[in-house]
Design a protein around this motif. Structure first.
Motif, PDB file in Angstrom:
ATOM      1  N   THR A 199     105.083  27.923  -5.937  1.00  0.00           N
ATOM      2  CA  THR A 199     103.882  28.238  -5.171  1.00  0.00           C
ATOM      3  C   THR A 199     102.841  28.854  -6.097  1.00  0.00           C
ATOM      4  O   THR A 199     103.183  29.581  -7.035  1.00  0.00           O
ATOM      5  CB  THR A 199     104.182  29.203  -4.003  1.00  0.00           C
TER       6      THR A 199
ATOM      7  N   GLU B  96      98.136  29.579  -6.373  1.00  0.00           N
ATOM      8  CA  GLU B  96      96.835  29.504  -5.714  1.00  0.00           C
ATOM      9  C   GLU B  96      95.766  29.084  -6.709  1.00  0.00           C
ATOM     10  O   GLU B  96      95.830  29.429  -7.890  1.00  0.00           O
ATOM     11  CB  GLU B  96      96.457  30.864  -5.105  1.00  0.00           C
TER      12      GLU B  96
ATOM     13  N   THR C 218      92.432  28.002   2.559  1.00  0.00           N
ATOM     14  CA  THR C 218      91.977  29.210   3.239  1.00  0.00           C
ATOM     15  C   THR C 218      90.454  29.257   3.113  1.00  0.00           C
ATOM     16  O   THR C 218      89.819  28.254   2.807  1.00  0.00           O
ATOM     17  CB  THR C 218      92.619  30.456   2.616  1.00  0.00           C
TER      18      THR C 218
ATOM     19  N   ARG D  84      90.184  29.500  -1.136  1.00  0.00           N
ATOM     20  CA  ARG D  84      91.159  29.052  -2.135  1.00  0.00           C
ATOM     21  C   ARG D  84      92.127  28.045  -1.535  1.00  0.00           C
ATOM     22  O   ARG D  84      92.213  27.864  -0.316  1.00  0.00           O
ATOM     23  CB  ARG D  84      91.927  30.234  -2.707  1.00  0.00           C
ATOM     24  N   TYR D  85      92.855  27.391  -2.431  1.00  0.00           N
ATOM     25  CA  TYR D  85      93.938  26.502  -2.044  1.00  0.00           C
ATOM     26  C   TYR D  85      95.256  27.216  -2.327  1.00  0.00           C
ATOM     27  O   TYR D  85      95.461  27.746  -3.419  1.00  0.00           O
ATOM     28  CB  TYR D  85      93.917  25.194  -2.833  1.00  0.00           C
ATOM     29  N   VAL D  86      96.145  27.228  -1.360  1.00  0.00           N
ATOM     30  CA  VAL D  86      97.484  27.780  -1.533  1.00  0.00           C
ATOM     31  C   VAL D  86      98.452  26.610  -1.608  1.00  0.00           C
ATOM     32  O   VAL D  86      98.658  25.890  -0.621  1.00  0.00           O
ATOM     33  CB  VAL D  86      97.861  28.731  -0.379  1.00  0.00           C
TER      34      VAL D  86
ATOM     35  N   THR E   9     102.118  24.805  -2.329  1.00  0.00           N
ATOM     36  CA  THR E   9     103.572  24.990  -2.262  1.00  0.00           C
ATOM     37  C   THR E   9     104.242  23.667  -2.603  1.00  0.00           C
ATOM     38  O   THR E   9     103.827  22.617  -2.093  1.00  0.00           O
ATOM     39  CB  THR E   9     104.011  25.439  -0.857  1.00  0.00           C
TER      40      THR E   9
END
Length: 507
Positions: free
Chosen positions: A181, A183, A214, A217-219, A221
């Motif tokens: 994971t 960001e 969000t 940002r991009y999270v 996984t």
């Protein structure tokens, strides 16, 4: 920060700019009327240095060493109506450089990229890399050495630098197999309207990547999974293709990518990955077969190929100023349709036999423009994915239409708002009719006049205005040229070497 640290940082900046211009310490000392030992002490941060000396060094190196006002903007004052003469050499590709910097994250060993363009877009990616623990060092001749840490400090990423470049989205591919994971900030770059990142997500999902957006940002996984079918890209985009290729490089299996972009920067990434031991078939086509490896730890060096967009810029500069110039080291595979279009409009030019670029793969030529009377094409001019006319070259073909006799339709279908920037040429005397957000009619030939214009927040349209100012008799001012410095190294100095008169001023 201590005074000694400031002096060391200033010395490093001076050394890097001196080396990038191929000057020795002795040559710089001679130009300044001082000793070589003094320059050596300055570059090592071991000598106090006055603002006057910093300014003199900046003049000799044609660069801004230190700016006292952090909020000042860089402008170009252009004295136009001058005919150009001589030869100019195309530098290595901006788009390849930023992609290769991202691809270097795949390698745990030392990567050296040769003759990298010293541009703001590259600087932003370097700032991001250094903030997460990657050591980047400029060498002579614009060579860039990249040494990664054992583990990246992604939590410490320079968000401000990342937001100023679209290229940050290309961290997804290299990182997804290395971190479960992570960001990334939303990407920035040129203001050309909304450009969805959904094709990236669709192309990377088969590897197990999921991304939640969000507010800022991009999270990401990643849950690794086997790929059981070909990945079909929903958009034949360059960065999309590069992202999926980089993900495939560390996938321990075979990945087939269909509807891939075969454009110049994609080929550079493929050639680089081959040097890292990744097996890739189909380079230069829309179907790639990639046999990835579990990990990469190699000492590698690579020469990016020359930039076809910069080459087209210089061709347009010669055409719009009615000049006979030679543009050297043109990657002809990625300029053939543009030249064929211009030849159909009446352009005459000579071309040398092909020779090979430093990467051993790309075909180059030198092009000498002849004075020509252009006429409008019979059909509209529009871009297509490679091997069509390059999307980034379309603005320069529109500029060429301003000196062609008749009415030319330019159709810029790929960007929501870029065609509107053609209307800025009206301030310089251009006759531009806006049909809709994607289409304009340009009627030539143009009776140019000087103007004061704020550069658009988009790279190619800003350069188009700069080149038009070079054609306009009198003094023009192009304000806030950061967008140009994103993609062109020392553009004013290089055009001045042909006889242009562009002065860099600050406010």
């Amino acid at each position: 920060m201590k005074t000694s640290e400031y002096l060391k940082n200033i010395g490093t900046l001076i050394q890097e700019n001196r080396q990038s211009r191929g000057m020795t310490q002795s040559e710089l000392a001679e130009a300044l009327g001082t000793s070589q030992s003094a320059i050596n002490r300055i570059e090592k941060g071991g000598q106090n240095i006055s603002l006057e000396m910093i300014a003199r060094i900046g003049d000799v190196l044609s660069c801004e060493i230190v700016r006292i006002n952090n909020y000042g903007k860089t402008n170009f004052r252009v004295t136009g109506g001058r005919e150009l003469h001589g030869s100019i050499e195309v530098k290595t590709s901006k788009n390849a450089a930023v992609a290769l910097l991202c691809a270097s994250l795949l390698n745990k060993g030392k990567t050296t990229l040769r003759r990298v363009a010293r541009i703001e877009e590259v600087n932003r990616i370097i700032e991001v890399l250094e903030s997460i623990g990657v050591k980047c060092r400029w060498l002579e001749h614009n060579d860039l050495e990249i040494n990664p840490p054992k583990r990246l400090d992604l939590a410490n990423m320079d968000v401000d630098a990342a937001k100023r470049t679209r290229s940050i989205i290309m961290f997804l591919g290299p990182l997804l197999h290395q971190y479960s994971t992570f960001e990334l900030p939303f990407s920035g770059g040129c203001n050309l309207g909304t450009r969805t990142v959904e094709p990236h997500m669709t192309g990377l999902a088969p590897f197990g990547l999921s991304v939640q957006a969000t507010s800022d940002r991009y999270v990401a996984t990643n849950k690794p999974q086997a790929i059981d079918r070909a990945i079909v890209l929903t958009e034949r985009g360059d960065t999309v293709t590069e992202n999926v290729i980089m993900a495939a490089a560390l996938y321990d299996g075979v990945t087939i990518i269909r509807n891939a972009s075969p454009n110049y920067m994609v080929q550079d990434v493929c050639f680089f990955l081959q040097a890292l031991g990744v097996d890739i078939d189909g380079i230069g086509t829309t179907t790639l077969t990639i046999r990835g490896v579990k990990s990469i730890n190699k000492i590698v060096e690579y020469y990016p190929s020359e930039d076809p967009i910069e080459a087209m810029s210089f061709v347009a500069a010669g055409i719009v100023t009615g000049s006979e110039i030679t543009v050297a080291r043109v990657p002809i595979e990625f300029m053939e349709l543009e030249l064929a279009t211009l030849a159909g409009m009446g352009l005459q030019y000579n071309m040398t036999p092909e020779y090979t670029a430093r990467n051993g793969r790309t075909r180059l030529v030198d092009i000498t423009l002849k004075k020509s009377k252009l006429h409008a094409p019979k059909d509209k001019i529009h871009a297509l994915p490679f091997p069509g006319i390059n999307m980034d070259n379309l603005p320069f073909l529109g500029l060429c239409a301003t000196v062609a006799d008749g009415r030319t339709l330019i159709h810029d279908w790929s960007y929501e708002n870029r065609a509107i920037y053609f209307t800025e040429l009206s301030k310089l005397g251009g006759r531009v009719e806006m049909v809709d957000p994607h289409r304009v009619y340009i009627t030539g030939p143009t009776r140019w006049k000087p103007a004061d214009i704020i550069a658009p927040a988009a790279l190619r349209p800003s350069v188009v205005i700069l080149l038009a100012m070079m054609a306009a008799p009198g003094v023009s001012l192009l304000r806030d040229v950061y967008s140009i410095n994103r993609g062109y190294e020392a553009i004013a100095k290089r055009l001045n070497s042909l006889g242009a008169q562009i002065e860099t001023v600050w406010e």
